[in-house]
Design a protein around this motif. Sequence first.
Motif, short mmCIF file in Angstrom:
data_model
loop_
_atom_site.label_atom_id
_atom_site.label_comp_id
_atom_site.label_asym_id
_atom_site.label_seq_id
_atom_site.Cartn_x
_atom_site.Cartn_y
_atom_site.Cartn_z
N LEU A 62 7.19 -0.18 -3.51
CA LEU A 62 7.06 -1.68 -2.87
C LEU A 62 6.65 -1.18 -1.36
CD1 LEU A 62 7.35 -4.85 -2.82
CD2 LEU A 62 9.72 -4.38 -2.49
N HIS A 63 7.28 -0.46 -0.70
CA HIS A 63 6.76 -0.31 0.66
C HIS A 63 5.66 0.12 1.05
CE1 HIS A 63 8.03 0.07 4.85
NE2 HIS A 63 7.63 1.42 4.78
N ARG A 64 5.23 1.24 0.10
CA ARG A 64 4.12 1.89 0.57
C ARG A 64 2.61 1.46 -0.25
NH1 ARG A 64 6.70 7.81 -1.08
NH2 ARG A 64 7.95 7.96 0.80
N SER A 65 3.03 0.63 -1.11
CA SER A 65 1.49 0.10 -1.95
C SER A 65 1.75 -1.31 -2.60
CB SER A 65 1.38 1.18 -2.99
OG SER A 65 2.14 1.14 -4.01
N LEU A 66 3.09 -1.87 -2.44
CA LEU A 66 3.29 -3.33 -3.14
C LEU A 66 3.18 -2.99 -4.76
CD1 LEU A 66 1.32 -5.47 -0.50
CD2 LEU A 66 3.91 -4.94 -0.66
N PHE A 67 3.28 -1.85 -5.27
CA PHE A 67 2.99 -1.62 -6.53
C PHE A 67 1.54 -1.66 -7.20
CE2 PHE A 67 7.37 -3.76 -6.49
CZ PHE A 67 8.19 -2.43 -6.65
N LEU A 68 0.66 -1.50 -6.14
CA LEU A 68 -0.94 -1.85 -6.43
C LEU A 68 -1.80 -0.55 -6.28
CD1 LEU A 68 -1.41 -5.32 -4.82
CD2 LEU A 68 -1.00 -4.94 -7.19
N GLY A 69 -1.06 0.56 -6.37
CA GLY A 69 -1.71 2.03 -6.05
C GLY A 69 -2.70 2.23 -4.86
N ASP A 70 -3.63 2.48 -4.76
CA ASP A 70 -4.67 2.51 -3.50
C ASP A 70 -4.84 1.41 -2.94
OD1 ASP A 70 -4.33 5.45 -3.55
OD2 ASP A 70 -6.28 5.75 -4.48
N ALA A 71 -5.16 0.24 -3.77
CA ALA A 71 -5.53 -0.96 -3.20
C ALA A 71 -4.32 -1.54 -2.39
CB ALA A 71 -5.67 -1.96 -4.19
N GLY A 72 -3.05 -1.11 -2.84
CA GLY A 72 -1.78 -1.82 -2.29
C GLY A 72 -1.83 -0.86 -0.83
#
Length: 708
Positions: A104-114
């Motif tokens: 959640l903190h690093r990517s908002l569960f969105l991978g590279d886009a996150g």
Amino acid sequence: MTRPLHRFTGLILGLFLTVVALSGAALSVLPALESWGAGGLDMTAAELVSRVTAANPGVEEILVSAAGRVTAYTADATLVVDPVTGAGSPVPAPGAWVTWAENLHRSLFLGDAGRIAVAVLAAAMLGLSATGLRLLARRAGGWRAVLAPQKGRGWARTHAEVARAAALALVLSSLTGLWMTASTFDLLPAAESPDFPAQVSGLTGAALPLDFPASQLRDLTFPRDAQDAFALTTTEGSGYIDQGTGATLAWVAPTWADRVSAWAQLLHTGQGAAVLGLVLGLAALTTPFLAVSGALMRSLGRRQSFASAQAADTVILVGSEGGSTWGFAQTLARALRAKGGQPHLAPLSDFAPETWPQAKRLLVLTATYGDGEAPASAGDVLSRIKTLPKAPAIPLAVLGFGDRSFPRFCAFAEELAAAAHAKGWPRLMPLASVDRQSAQDFARWGRDLGAALGMELSLDHEAPLPATDRLALISRRDYGADLQMPAAILRFAAPKRGLWARLTGQGAFQPGDLLGILPEGSTVPRFYSLASGSRDGFVEICIRRHEGGLCSGQLHAMKPGDQVRAFVRPNPAFHAGDRPLILIGAGTGIGPLAGIIRGARQPARLFFGMRHAASDYYYAEDLAEWQAQGRLTGLHLAFSRGNRPHYVQDALRLEAEALREAVARGARIMVCGGREMGAGVRATLSDILSPLTLDRLAKEGRYAEDTY
């Protein structure tokens, strides 16, 4: 432009920033847990390697984290190692919540886009921190005053205090987060790696040159065969070591980018600095509060029913400390709008003539804070006026709000008008003033303004009464009845405060704050200086009965159990602070000074003037007790009636040398009593302390008056 940018960035991205901040705060506890469970590394790297290899045969790699956690890898297992014994145990699997929070903190569960989105949020937080600091400086009156106690009250002051406390940590978190994202996407200079040596000795069994602290070791990979070498990484670089000779075969020192990345990792995650990680985590927890308080400020202070700055024909700027001046400004804006005008209402700190292209006039309504200072919402407007290349062509009118009982009545309004005049600003009307929030003074000024604008302007202002509590009288001490000079110390039960109010400080008060009392049959409050604080558990005032006085007459007629409607108004300019105190008072002016002595954290010296000891020696028993306890280090009394009249000014002159020494050591002087006494004390102190001036002491927060 700064305020709208700060406001809208916070409102639009507040929810996303809160999510990232809360997940970061949760993760901030991990380095502390890892550090506390890691054991000590008070040894050399050679000793650590020896212990690990002895206790764990077949070790292929030893890894030491910045937090001090030692991990050993064998062909069959990954072990967490106790560095003291070298014994290893299987690495526990991370909790599901840890993995969830990291994603959640690093990517908002969105991978590279996150990750890119989180980087945008970090940039937004950096921008909010920068614009917030700029607004803090403007609010405080300049960068030098940013660290001084914040002025104002309510959500605005709380928001400013919390933001100031967290600003540096939020800037660090934002910058380091951006750096780490850049590293993730290979946007930084590539780290240099040592080339494997073309030739090794082919021998084995040499002692490794690991005589540096174990805390500097990061990775040691063991050779797989005789033609291999040890791969070593430390905080000072990485390279290869011959396993037969112990010679360094290749070595690369960290580049500047490597060192910055290491610092970014430490500052952002707390790895290697557990306490710092917790501090950053606590700072992150302020983000949701700042988002909510900012939204509340926007909601409570919303003025958007009026014209925008770009469309306004009349700009009304407000300098307010406690908020009451805003009410007058809104009455004015509504009256102008009813006449077909397009008024714009904003705090004085939003002073920006270049953003008022349609403005035909500027109206400034400003209070004065403390001893002639700018109020909270005025910011650094004086310096901005003085640095204008030239004054705008639109005419200006200034209306000051204050209390004539104070020596520097409307001093800030006068200073602002003088600065504008010196700059050559055209004047719409002469400087005017409103005394004690007088609706009549305001209406009179409105008629003059209407005449200047060529219209009839009626300003009927009704100030809303603050919420009041019913305070029950629990005890009273009476003085002076025999000499027909009645006075009393009245002690009321403190209003009840819930748990949340106690935790957040809402409803708290200090000696020197003002108790507003609404007498029966009147809607106009009378104010009395408080002789107690919240910690005392009661509300206390010292009052004299005035002939024909509505409120003082009702108060003197009260019996224990009777109730009065009242509210507290903060008066931060007359709070004690943490300095040694020189307290000077006369008559019932002893009230707040007695309360200050009761709760003082520093020694206090009191000069107390009265007419007769038999009638006016208020708090006599308390003062004797406090003197015995050491709270009161000096008590100097002056009696103005009798065979040898002696005034408080005379007592000050007798202690002139001691006063000079106390002030030189940083003491704060506080004066409370009648206006004439205050004037005499000012003159006497000016003589005693010369060439040091009271104006200088007041600006340093070391001289305060509460006269009436």
